[in-house]
Design an enzyme around this catalytic site. Structure first.
Site, mmCIF file in Angstrom:
data_model
loop_
_atom_site.group_PDB
_atom_site.id
_atom_site.type_symbol
_atom_site.label_atom_id
_atom_site.label_comp_id
_atom_site.label_asym_id
_atom_site.label_seq_id
_atom_site.Cartn_x
_atom_site.Cartn_y
_atom_site.Cartn_z
ATOM 1 N N SER A 22 40.585 45.720 42.654
ATOM 2 C CA SER A 22 42.136 45.730 43.094
ATOM 3 C C SER A 22 42.871 44.943 42.232
ATOM 4 O O SER A 22 42.280 43.859 41.851
ATOM 5 C CB SER A 22 41.956 45.588 44.498
ATOM 6 O OG SER A 22 43.480 45.249 44.708
ATOM 7 N N TYR B 186 40.640 39.604 50.903
ATOM 8 C CA TYR B 186 40.418 40.841 50.269
ATOM 9 C C TYR B 186 40.053 40.770 48.810
ATOM 10 O O TYR B 186 39.074 41.241 47.843
ATOM 11 C CB TYR B 186 41.440 42.069 50.632
ATOM 12 C CG TYR B 186 41.445 43.114 49.873
ATOM 13 C CD1 TYR B 186 40.546 44.147 50.234
ATOM 14 C CD2 TYR B 186 42.363 43.519 48.858
ATOM 15 C CE1 TYR B 186 40.590 45.322 49.672
ATOM 16 C CE2 TYR B 186 42.461 44.585 47.982
ATOM 17 C CZ TYR B 186 41.485 45.365 48.665
ATOM 18 O OH TYR B 186 41.664 46.759 48.000
ATOM 19 N N LYS C 114 36.969 41.469 46.481
ATOM 20 C CA LYS C 114 36.686 42.083 45.040
ATOM 21 C C LYS C 114 36.544 41.301 43.878
ATOM 22 O O LYS C 114 35.404 41.939 43.106
ATOM 23 C CB LYS C 114 37.986 42.764 44.962
ATOM 24 C CG LYS C 114 38.571 43.719 46.223
ATOM 25 C CD LYS C 114 37.651 44.989 46.074
ATOM 26 C CE LYS C 114 38.174 46.006 47.134
ATOM 27 N NZ LYS C 114 37.523 47.189 47.034
#
Ligand SMILES: NC(=O)c1ccc[n+]([C@@H]2O[C@H](COP(=O)([O-])OP(=O)(O)OC[C@H]3O[C@@H](n4cnc5c(N)ncnc54)[C@H](O)[C@@H]3O)[C@@H](O)[C@H]2O)c1
Length: 328
Positions: free
Chosen positions: A125, A149, A153
């Site tokens: 992402s 998050y 990632k």
């Protein structure tokens, strides 16, 4: 060719599987088998020209990764994730699903004997990047994530690169822009309004806009996301060198650009269905997000995105409002 899709019940996963079923091949290779895995029940596509099996399982549970790679799929699409809002709210769950499960999966592949080395495509992402941002982020920008998050990632990108370097798999991580227009109901992601302000008005419903219209962000349609995945599944990874994680191309647009694209499709009536209701929390989160990229490496490698926001809206109209869903 045997393909494994993990996270197959998710938004991108479902669309990937529908496209595989329509085309029956990946690149020039006919597909013989597709295995769908998700913690929620994945729906097999209708009329697939290949065998389909489904499994409901939590990838982070011991033994699951071993079980799903036992059939030695040639290509693995790993899309399963806890998305940004939830990963921030539930630290343990985020690390368990986004990091631990990925490591289990990579190790399950590593532990197969006999030179097994599948193509491994995973969805990273733009959340791997954190402020301060230049106006346009290039391919050499540092990964300094500002959320759990994004951190998860970024860690999986390092794992993928190292396991590829050691020859256990042939990995590629694609950093997706925010995918709009997301079909179905709004989700809990802070980015949800970027889709809602198009989707709800086109379906005769009201949508709430929590940020000013000059907010700029980086977008791609679900159709482009699937295109990126298919390209990553067949690309000559020799061209990547040791840098296997790529910023995907996309469209840099403001909320005002979105609204004008909505007006061109749905008219003034659709635009009137957007209610402006500022939300300080969402504004703060969104101010920490990238606004634009120069994704030259990916473009040079053949990844293609939508031309502009009008095309993104058009994809929603064609794929969600006009075309009957392929899945039952
Ligand atoms: N949608 C976006 O805007 C966007 C942007 C950047 C990156 N991504 C990434 O793309 C991928 C797909 O995104 P999406 O929008 O389809 O997300 P989604 O939430 O719709 O789908 C994710 C799927 O993963 C499954 N899953 C979660 N935990 C699991 C577990 N422990 N075991 C098995 N399955 C599990 C969920 O049930 C869900 O079906 C994700 O990796 C996401 O992080 C998405």
């Amino acid at each position: 060719m045997r393909i494994l899709v993990i996270g197959a019940a998710g938004m991108v996963g479902r669309k990937l599987v529908e496209r595989l079923a329509r085309e029956g091949r990946l690149g020039s290779e006919p597909i013989s088998q597709v295995s769908l895995v998700d913690v929620g029940a994945p729906e097999p596509p209708r009329d697939a020209p290949f065998a389909v099996d489904t499994m409901v399982a939590d990838l982070a549970e011991p033994g699951v990764a071993d079980q799903i790679v036992a059939a030695r799929p040639d290509v693995v699409f790993h899309l399963a994730a806890v998305v940004s809002g939830e990963a921030e709210a539930d630290l343990e769950k985020g690390y368990r699903v986004n990091l631990d499960a990925m490591r289990m999966l990579l190790d399950a592949i590593r532990e197969r004997d006999g030179g097994y080395r599948p193509r491994f495509v995973c969805t990273s992402s733009i959340a791997v990047f954190g402020p301060p941002f230049p106006d346009v982020i290039d391919d050499d920008h540092l990964t300094t994530p500002a959320t759990s998050y994004g951190t998860q990632k970024a860690m999986t990108e390092l794992l993928l690169s190292d396991y590829s370097r050691r020859g256990f798999l042939d990995g590629i991580a694609i950093r997706l822009p925010t995918i709009v227009v997301r079909p179905g109901r709004p989700n809990l992601a802070a980015s949800s309004f970027f889709s809602s302000i198009i989707r709800e008005p086109l379906n005769g419903q009201e949508a709430v806009l929590p940020v000013p219209t000059d907010v700029r962000h980086w977008f791609a349609s679900p159709r482009s996301a699937v295109g990126f995945l298919l390209h990553a599944g067949t690309l000559d990874t020799g061209l990547l060198g040791d840098r296997r994680c790529l910023n995907m191309p996309g469209v840099s647009a403001t909320v005002a650009d979105e609204i004008e694209a909505l007006r061109r499709v749905g008219g003034a009536e659709a635009v009137r269905r957007i209610r402006h209701e500022p939300d300080e929390t969402i504004m703060r989160i969104v101010s920490g997000w990238p606004r634009a990229f120069d994704a030259r490496r990916a473009r040079d490698l053949g990844f293609r995105a939508d031309a502009d926001f009008d095309e993104i809206v058009q994809v929603y109209v064609e794929d969600e409002l006009e075309a009957p869903a392929l899945s039952p």
